[in-house]
Design a protein around this motif. Sequence first.
Motif, PDB file in Angstrom:
ATOM      1  N   GLY A 116      -8.908  -4.343  -2.115  1.00 28.49           N
ATOM      2  CA  GLY A 116      -7.595  -4.177  -2.716  1.00 28.49           C
ATOM      3  C   GLY A 116      -6.828  -5.485  -2.836  1.00 28.49           C
ATOM      4  O   GLY A 116      -7.410  -6.573  -2.871  1.00 28.49           O
ATOM      5  N   PRO A 117      -5.498  -5.424  -2.860  1.00 29.88           N
ATOM      6  CA  PRO A 117      -4.657  -6.605  -3.093  1.00 29.88           C
ATOM      7  C   PRO A 117      -4.876  -7.715  -2.076  1.00 29.88           C
ATOM      8  O   PRO A 117      -4.799  -8.897  -2.422  1.00 29.88           O
ATOM      9  CB  PRO A 117      -3.231  -6.048  -3.002  1.00 29.88           C
ATOM     10  N   ASN A 118      -5.137  -7.344  -0.813  1.00 28.43           N
ATOM     11  CA  ASN A 118      -5.323  -8.359   0.219  1.00 28.43           C
ATOM     12  C   ASN A 118      -6.550  -9.217  -0.055  1.00 28.43           C
ATOM     13  O   ASN A 118      -6.502 -10.447  -0.006  1.00 28.43           O
ATOM     14  CB  ASN A 118      -5.456  -7.682   1.597  1.00 28.43           C
ATOM     15  N   SER A 119      -7.662  -8.538  -0.334  1.00 32.04           N
ATOM     16  CA  SER A 119      -8.901  -9.251  -0.631  1.00 32.04           C
ATOM     17  C   SER A 119      -8.776 -10.053  -1.925  1.00 32.04           C
ATOM     18  O   SER A 119      -9.222 -11.207  -2.001  1.00 32.04           O
ATOM     19  CB  SER A 119     -10.054  -8.244  -0.747  1.00 32.04           C
ATOM     20  N   THR A 120      -8.151  -9.445  -2.934  1.00 31.67           N
ATOM     21  CA  THR A 120      -7.977 -10.123  -4.227  1.00 31.67           C
ATOM     22  C   THR A 120      -7.146 -11.392  -4.074  1.00 31.67           C
ATOM     23  O   THR A 120      -7.428 -12.420  -4.704  1.00 31.67           O
ATOM     24  CB  THR A 120      -7.296  -9.173  -5.236  1.00 31.67           C
ATOM     25  N   ARG A 121      -6.137 -11.327  -3.219  1.00 31.36           N
ATOM     26  CA  ARG A 121      -5.268 -12.487  -3.007  1.00 31.36           C
ATOM     27  C   ARG A 121      -6.058 -13.653  -2.407  1.00 31.36           C
ATOM     28  O   ARG A 121      -5.841 -14.812  -2.778  1.00 31.36           O
ATOM     29  CB  ARG A 121      -4.120 -12.102  -2.073  1.00 31.36           C
ATOM     30  N   ILE A 122      -6.958 -13.350  -1.492  1.00 35.77           N
ATOM     31  CA  ILE A 122      -7.785 -14.389  -0.875  1.00 35.77           C
ATOM     32  C   ILE A 122      -8.640 -15.084  -1.928  1.00 35.77           C
ATOM     33  O   ILE A 122      -8.647 -16.319  -2.045  1.00 35.77           O
ATOM     34  CB  ILE A 122      -8.687 -13.799   0.223  1.00 35.77           C
TER      35      ILE A 122
ATOM     36  N   CYS B  41      -7.406  -2.102   8.288  1.00 36.61           N
ATOM     37  CA  CYS B  41      -8.768  -1.979   7.771  1.00 36.61           C
ATOM     38  C   CYS B  41      -9.021  -0.584   7.231  1.00 36.61           C
ATOM     39  O   CYS B  41      -8.512   0.406   7.758  1.00 36.61           O
ATOM     40  CB  CYS B  41      -9.766  -2.315   8.881  1.00 36.61           C
ATOM     41  N   GLY B  42      -9.849  -0.499   6.189  1.00 33.12           N
ATOM     42  CA  GLY B  42     -10.146   0.781   5.561  1.00 33.12           C
ATOM     43  C   GLY B  42     -11.072   1.660   6.368  1.00 33.12           C
ATOM     44  O   GLY B  42     -11.095   2.872   6.193  1.00 33.12           O
ATOM     45  N   LEU B  43     -11.856   1.065   7.287  1.00 29.78           N
ATOM     46  CA  LEU B  43     -12.775   1.822   8.127  1.00 29.78           C
ATOM     47  C   LEU B  43     -12.413   1.615   9.581  1.00 29.78           C
ATOM     48  O   LEU B  43     -11.851   0.597   9.968  1.00 29.78           O
ATOM     49  CB  LEU B  43     -14.229   1.361   7.898  1.00 29.78           C
ATOM     50  N   THR B  44     -12.752   2.594  10.411  1.00 34.08           N
ATOM     51  CA  THR B  44     -12.496   2.470  11.837  1.00 34.08           C
ATOM     52  C   THR B  44     -13.597   1.657  12.496  1.00 34.08           C
ATOM     53  O   THR B  44     -14.648   1.406  11.907  1.00 34.08           O
ATOM     54  CB  THR B  44     -12.440   3.859  12.496  1.00 34.08           C
TER      55      THR B  44
END
Length: 419
Positions: free
Chosen positions: A163-169, A87-90
């Motif tokens: 990024g790529p993960n979200s775009t793939r979904i 994840c991009g945020l903690t």
Amino acid sequence: MKYVVGFLAFLLWFSLSVFLVLDPLYLFTTPQISGIIDDCCCDVETVKPYFYDLDETLDQLTTRTFFKYFKVNIDRDCPFWAEDFLCGLTQGEGGCGLCICDENEIPEPWREESQKVDRSRNKNLVEWRENQKEFWIYQDEDERQLVYINLELNPEQHTGYAGPNSTRIWSAIYNENCFTIDRNQIFINNQDMCFEERVYYRLISGMHASISSHICEKYFDSSSKTFAPNVTLYFEKFTNHPSYLKNLYFEFFFLLRATAHASSVLSRYNYYTGNPEDDNKTKQLMSRFLEVNLLPECSSAFNESAMFTDQAIAGFKTEFRDKFRNISEIMDCVQCEACKVYGKLQILGIGTALKILLSQNDSAIEELQRNEVIALINTLQKAGQSIRIMELMWKRQWDAHVRRAIIFSVVLGVVLEVV
């Protein structure tokens, strides 16, 4: 002196006018949504007088105990591909993690109910699986895999999942669910998709717009370490894509139609959590919501009877349902737990609306599960809230625009005075 005041007033007017014309971020480059929404039987102007009362009631309703706890499986593996994402945020920044409900937080009657249910040993499991055909999303069989999430303590917001993960979904949702229709045998009214395909696309696009709106409304500001509206990102997403916002309205109208269609069931549903005062308030709010919802000018915001009437696509309904259920499984590939919960919530909400409007078996509506009712109302509230965010973003853009115009005018005035 009066000439100086007059000159400065003229200068201010002239500067504002020039700024409005030349400012590249001028508000009117972002179209407002109005008129008839495509494939709907209602327009924006008809709903607006009722919208705020409806929206306020939904806001109150979704804070009641019955509607703020959503039961979901967040650990089911992705059935399509392997995922590995950080994840991009903690967690402290409100990232992808979740605060799962402690057992004592769950309403006691619900806990007792869960303890009695063990579908893996239930003699009626075969019948239950057969009834899965009535569901428009994938349903988990094992109750022990499900956890309760307090939606109030885990709000929908920016998590850093991108990024790529979200775009793939989203690519899988939009592109991998293609329909096998012989387009030579059906009349599609000079459009690329038939009515049923457009409904499918608009619902998904509307949900996508709603999720994006909430991310922009509660976007994590790394400099201040707080969540705040990201106006720039919002208009970057929607300025050149007004159809996305129209599809948001379509989703809202569709869900509104489903709740109207199921009003008799919803009005007498057992909103039981073990807290008589809270349960009674929930029932009162639901009655108020249904009274506002059934406005005569837009009682049929969507005409579900027009779907699957062409003999050439008589078998398309099953495929339509299967594709939608496939989306619920794609949500298991989302590696952000918070995003997964809200994705599953809204897919279940839309799936429940489809079940209500398109099921030929009336008992399917009469036997709505608690989680389906919770998802349906929360998804409608999310769509309504996104429409409100749209107007708030417009106002924020306008306010920022006026501030820039005033600053520009003052600076120009000072410069001319010095000259």
